[in-house]
Design a protein around this motif. Sequence first.
Motif, PDB file in Angstrom:
ATOM      1  N   LEU A   2       0.832  -1.192   0.000  1.00 21.09           N
ATOM      2  CA  LEU A   2       0.000   0.000   0.000  1.00 21.09           C
ATOM      3  C   LEU A   2       0.872   1.249   0.000  1.00 21.09           C
ATOM      4  O   LEU A   2       2.061   1.187   0.303  1.00 21.09           O
ATOM      5  N   GLN A   3       0.252   2.375  -0.314  1.00 17.57           N
ATOM      6  CA  GLN A   3       0.973   3.646  -0.308  1.00 17.57           C
ATOM      7  C   GLN A   3       1.683   3.854   1.025  1.00 17.57           C
ATOM      8  O   GLN A   3       2.805   4.323   1.070  1.00 17.57           O
ATOM      9  N   SER A   4       1.046   3.473   2.113  1.00 17.92           N
ATOM     10  CA  SER A   4       1.631   3.672   3.436  1.00 17.92           C
ATOM     11  C   SER A   4       2.894   2.849   3.647  1.00 17.92           C
ATOM     12  O   SER A   4       3.668   3.125   4.559  1.00 17.92           O
ATOM     13  N   GLU A  13       2.205  14.512  -5.886  1.00 18.07           N
ATOM     14  CA  GLU A  13       1.392  13.872  -6.923  1.00 18.07           C
ATOM     15  C   GLU A  13       1.819  14.414  -8.280  1.00 18.07           C
ATOM     16  O   GLU A  13       1.862  15.626  -8.488  1.00 18.07           O
ATOM     17  N   LYS A  82       2.769   9.274  -7.558  1.00 16.23           N
ATOM     18  CA  LYS A  82       3.470  10.175  -6.645  1.00 16.23           C
ATOM     19  C   LYS A  82       4.963   9.976  -6.863  1.00 16.23           C
ATOM     20  O   LYS A  82       5.414   8.860  -7.142  1.00 16.23           O
ATOM     21  N   PHE A 100      -0.106   4.113  -8.047  1.00 11.02           N
ATOM     22  CA  PHE A 100      -1.027   3.483  -7.108  1.00 11.02           C
ATOM     23  C   PHE A 100      -2.419   3.344  -7.715  1.00 11.02           C
ATOM     24  O   PHE A 100      -2.848   4.184  -8.497  1.00 11.02           O
ATOM     25  N   SER A 102      -6.207   3.908  -7.550  1.00 14.08           N
ATOM     26  CA  SER A 102      -7.101   4.845  -6.871  1.00 14.08           C
ATOM     27  C   SER A 102      -8.178   4.123  -6.079  1.00 14.08           C
ATOM     28  O   SER A 102      -8.782   4.695  -5.182  1.00 14.08           O
ATOM     29  N   ASP A 104      -7.790   1.292  -4.078  1.00 17.03           N
ATOM     30  CA  ASP A 104      -7.401   0.835  -2.737  1.00 17.03           C
ATOM     31  C   ASP A 104      -6.005   1.282  -2.312  1.00 17.03           C
ATOM     32  O   ASP A 104      -5.474   0.789  -1.322  1.00 17.03           O
ATOM     33  N   ASP A 105      -5.388   2.206  -3.058  1.00 12.35           N
ATOM     34  CA  ASP A 105      -4.048   2.726  -2.756  1.00 12.35           C
ATOM     35  C   ASP A 105      -2.954   1.669  -2.817  1.00 12.35           C
ATOM     36  O   ASP A 105      -1.867   1.864  -2.275  1.00 12.35           O
ATOM     37  N   SER A 106      -3.210   0.531  -3.466  1.00 13.62           N
ATOM     38  CA  SER A 106      -2.169  -0.490  -3.604  1.00 13.62           C
ATOM     39  C   SER A 106      -1.175  -0.062  -4.676  1.00 13.62           C
ATOM     40  O   SER A 106      -1.527   0.620  -5.644  1.00 13.62           O
TER      41      SER A 106
END
Length: 142
Positions: A2-4, A13, A82, A100, A102, A104-106
């Motif tokens: 994930l983005q995190s 971005e 990003k 990523f 949009s 699920d931010d995977s």
Amino acid sequence: MLQSDCPKGNLIETGGNLVDLSMCDQMGHMTVREYATVFDEASYELVKACGLELDGETGFVDLEMNMKFINEIREGGVFYVKSGFVKLGTSSFTAMHYMFSSLDDSLIASCEEKAVIFDLNKRKSEPMSDEFKKLASGFLVD
């Protein structure tokens, strides 16, 4: 991923799009050619955010781009990109671009780019301006 889970720092971005049929191969996946386009456009957005005037005299030249494909994206998928810098030299930089989903931010894909600031008339590298370095340092990632 994930983005995190991506490197920490100030990513900016630098792009995004809806995947349409013209961007897909015969198997319905976004083509490598399109990934290259997405990451190339992200590069321009990143350097413009750092004040590089793409005025026909000064620009940048990619020396190397290494893409990694993590998850598939198909027609109808929506993504965003990003970007940030991992290294700033005298005239060169290394940037990372992350695509990523949009939904699920995977993480879909990433690209490491090595480039050099370039005098387009003299056809040689030139040092980064102080302004560029100052702004780019705000987008450094681990």
